[in-house]
Design a protein around this motif. Sequence first.
Motif, PDB file in Angstrom:
ATOM      1  N   PRO A   1     -12.969  58.637 -74.406  1.00  0.00           N
ATOM      2  CA  PRO A   1     -13.891  57.856 -73.577  1.00  0.00           C
ATOM      3  C   PRO A   1     -13.945  56.399 -74.012  1.00  0.00           C
ATOM      4  O   PRO A   1     -13.713  56.059 -75.183  1.00  0.00           O
ATOM      5  CB  PRO A   1     -15.238  58.554 -73.798  1.00  0.00           C
ATOM      6  CG  PRO A   1     -14.891  59.934 -74.228  1.00  0.00           C
ATOM      7  CD  PRO A   1     -13.628  59.808 -75.008  1.00  0.00           C
ATOM      8  N   THR A   2     -14.266  55.549 -73.074  1.00  0.00           N
ATOM      9  CA  THR A   2     -14.353  54.105 -73.319  1.00  0.00           C
ATOM     10  C   THR A   2     -15.816  53.667 -73.434  1.00  0.00           C
ATOM     11  O   THR A   2     -16.728  54.369 -72.996  1.00  0.00           O
ATOM     12  CB  THR A   2     -13.686  53.332 -72.176  1.00  0.00           C
ATOM     13  OG1 THR A   2     -14.219  53.799 -70.919  1.00  0.00           O
ATOM     14  CG2 THR A   2     -12.186  53.581 -72.176  1.00  0.00           C
ATOM     15  N   ASN A   3     -16.007  52.511 -74.031  1.00  0.00           N
ATOM     16  CA  ASN A   3     -17.361  51.965 -74.188  1.00  0.00           C
ATOM     17  C   ASN A   3     -17.882  51.320 -72.912  1.00  0.00           C
ATOM     18  O   ASN A   3     -19.086  51.066 -72.800  1.00  0.00           O
ATOM     19  CB  ASN A   3     -17.375  50.941 -75.316  1.00  0.00           C
ATOM     20  CG  ASN A   3     -17.137  51.576 -76.675  1.00  0.00           C
ATOM     21  OD1 ASN A   3     -17.654  52.662 -76.951  1.00  0.00           O
ATOM     22  ND2 ASN A   3     -16.344  50.926 -77.511  1.00  0.00           N
ATOM     23  N   GLN A   4     -16.992  51.050 -71.972  1.00  0.00           N
ATOM     24  CA  GLN A   4     -17.376  50.498 -70.680  1.00  0.00           C
ATOM     25  C   GLN A   4     -16.876  51.426 -69.576  1.00  0.00           C
ATOM     26  O   GLN A   4     -15.925  52.189 -69.767  1.00  0.00           O
ATOM     27  CB  GLN A   4     -16.795  49.099 -70.489  1.00  0.00           C
ATOM     28  CG  GLN A   4     -17.341  48.066 -71.462  1.00  0.00           C
ATOM     29  CD  GLN A   4     -16.764  46.684 -71.202  1.00  0.00           C
ATOM     30  OE1 GLN A   4     -15.680  46.551 -70.653  1.00  0.00           O
ATOM     31  NE2 GLN A   4     -17.496  45.663 -71.596  1.00  0.00           N
TER      32      GLN A   4
ATOM     33  N   SER B   1     -14.291  57.232 -66.832  1.00  0.00           N
ATOM     34  CA  SER B   1     -14.662  57.138 -68.243  1.00  0.00           C
ATOM     35  C   SER B   1     -15.761  56.104 -68.427  1.00  0.00           C
ATOM     36  O   SER B   1     -15.801  55.093 -67.717  1.00  0.00           O
ATOM     37  CB  SER B   1     -13.427  56.744 -69.080  1.00  0.00           C
ATOM     38  OG  SER B   1     -13.766  56.573 -70.434  1.00  0.00           O
ATOM     39  N   GLY B   2     -16.650  56.388 -69.407  1.00  0.00           N
ATOM     40  CA  GLY B   2     -17.694  55.418 -69.688  1.00  0.00           C
ATOM     41  C   GLY B   2     -18.823  56.005 -70.514  1.00  0.00           C
ATOM     42  O   GLY B   2     -18.838  57.205 -70.826  1.00  0.00           O
ATOM     43  N   PRO B   3     -19.802  55.173 -70.876  1.00  0.00           N
ATOM     44  CA  PRO B   3     -20.926  55.645 -71.706  1.00  0.00           C
ATOM     45  C   PRO B   3     -21.983  56.370 -70.880  1.00  0.00           C
ATOM     46  O   PRO B   3     -22.255  56.015 -69.731  1.00  0.00           O
ATOM     47  CB  PRO B   3     -21.481  54.341 -72.283  1.00  0.00           C
ATOM     48  CG  PRO B   3     -21.153  53.304 -71.249  1.00  0.00           C
ATOM     49  CD  PRO B   3     -19.848  53.714 -70.647  1.00  0.00           C
TER      50      PRO B   3
ATOM     51  N   ARG C   1     -20.487  59.195 -74.988  1.00  0.00           N
ATOM     52  CA  ARG C   1     -19.524  58.732 -73.994  1.00  0.00           C
ATOM     53  C   ARG C   1     -18.759  59.931 -73.433  1.00  0.00           C
ATOM     54  O   ARG C   1     -18.620  60.959 -74.105  1.00  0.00           O
ATOM     55  CB  ARG C   1     -18.538  57.737 -74.629  1.00  0.00           C
ATOM     56  CG  ARG C   1     -19.191  56.485 -75.167  1.00  0.00           C
ATOM     57  CD  ARG C   1     -18.250  55.643 -76.000  1.00  0.00           C
ATOM     58  NE  ARG C   1     -17.815  56.335 -77.224  1.00  0.00           N
ATOM     59  CZ  ARG C   1     -18.551  56.402 -78.317  1.00  0.00           C
ATOM     60  NH1 ARG C   1     -19.757  55.840 -78.352  1.00  0.00           N
ATOM     61  NH2 ARG C   1     -18.100  57.023 -79.391  1.00  0.00           N
TER      62      ARG C   1
ATOM     63  N   ARG D   1     -15.374  61.288 -70.613  1.00  0.00           N
ATOM     64  CA  ARG D   1     -14.177  60.980 -69.830  1.00  0.00           C
ATOM     65  C   ARG D   1     -13.722  62.249 -69.128  1.00  0.00           C
ATOM     66  O   ARG D   1     -13.626  63.313 -69.749  1.00  0.00           O
ATOM     67  CB  ARG D   1     -13.063  60.443 -70.725  1.00  0.00           C
ATOM     68  CG  ARG D   1     -11.827  59.939 -69.968  1.00  0.00           C
ATOM     69  CD  ARG D   1     -10.738  59.517 -70.941  1.00  0.00           C
ATOM     70  NE  ARG D   1      -9.642  58.815 -70.287  1.00  0.00           N
ATOM     71  CZ  ARG D   1      -9.511  57.502 -70.218  1.00  0.00           C
ATOM     72  NH1 ARG D   1     -10.436  56.723 -70.797  1.00  0.00           N
ATOM     73  NH2 ARG D   1      -8.478  56.925 -69.619  1.00  0.00           N
TER      74      ARG D   1
END
Length: 442
Positions: free
Chosen positions: A172-175, A198-200, A206, A208
């Motif tokens: 997963p990504t932070n944004q 994907s995201g928080p 987080r 995805r």
Amino acid sequence: MAGKLRVCALALCGAAFLPTAAWADEAAPDQAASENGEVANSNEIIVSARRRDERLMDAPVAITAFSGEALASNAATKFTDIATLVPGMVAGRAASGSSASVFLRGVGSTALSAGFDQSVSFLIDGIPLTRGREISLAQYDVSSLQVLKGPQALFFGKNTTGGLIYVTTNNPTNQFEAALKTGYGFNAREVYGEGYISGPLSDSLRARIAVRASTSKGAFVNTADPVSTNISGFKQYRRDDRRGGSQTISGRLTLEYDASQNLSFNLKAGYTDLQDNSPTDMLENLCGSGRTVPRPTAGVAPSPVTDCQVDGRAAVVSIPVEIAQAGYPFAGNGDLYAHLKSGFAVLNTKLDGGVIDMNSITSYYRFKQTDLNNVSGQTYPNTFSQLADYSQFAQELRFQSKFDGNVQAQVGAFYAKSKFTFNSAAWIFNVPYDPVSKPYVT
């Protein structure tokens, strides 16, 4: 919330291609990623052949590494595709036994026995996969792929005497991010699509979700007669004028949770359902002694629609329904098929202890495959069916030092327990119906 949304345009591509290999020691700086899917800087390729992120030039292992972008640009979504990119790697799907054969630099295992682990193993997100049927699993939303050549038993705990194919999928990504890609393959008449979101979900959690689906008619021609009669007097049918068709749907969920500044958890779970017309749907006759047609089998002349050329043309027919439904296990209505259902869950726990880091990988993996195969084409009956049901639990624990200086230490332990059920039945000879046991199969 900052984020981005990407939609890829329709990609028109052929099913057959000649890709350009991207060797790790010659690749562009952004073509290999770390175990966490990150590139250390623009001038260094990061690998994890010794279970820690390090520069490729510092790792004393023969490695070929690719980023997810490099695999996507070569349309490499299966391990058989990846074999075309890696020097010294041969990977092929088979019908009997383990249903696969993988070799690295001439070392590997045949597909003849279902009971053997492959000498070249797969490691996907920390899950050791060694049974061969993983060769059919679609690879998508990949962060990096590393092919480690030679024995890897010191750092990887399950049957890696010939080498290891090490796959890491994206985390997963932070944004917020989302992407969608679709395409069409002309040779196999394949339509496919894949994407991710994907995201928080909170400051510490987080997620995805990645999915892929595809369907194809097959890249090869079926030359069998629409209806024919075999030596037992039963009708058999050509179900399709194409060979090699398949349908696949796969999904994966990743959750990443930061319990504290030093403790994190990464949970991945996924499922794949693959159906095709069996590996024998793509077999062809290759004859010796300069012959242009096969020799008779058990006195039965070969079909006139059969030749000895490897040209994508062969005669493939279903099993007569009278035989398939007379006590022939896993035969269904007689249509050739292979159906693979595969699922997994893996929890990766990391603790940063300052001087000593701890990493725990707990995984569960299971697949079940049934199939019906015809290895002799239209004229002479030579068929078999299989059930392969496998489950595995594995636990790995590692402690890695971060001392100042050049001396470091790593201590680890690995445990695995598996259960495998394998059944097979065959109709090879023209045997009569058995009124007691009720099958034709031998």
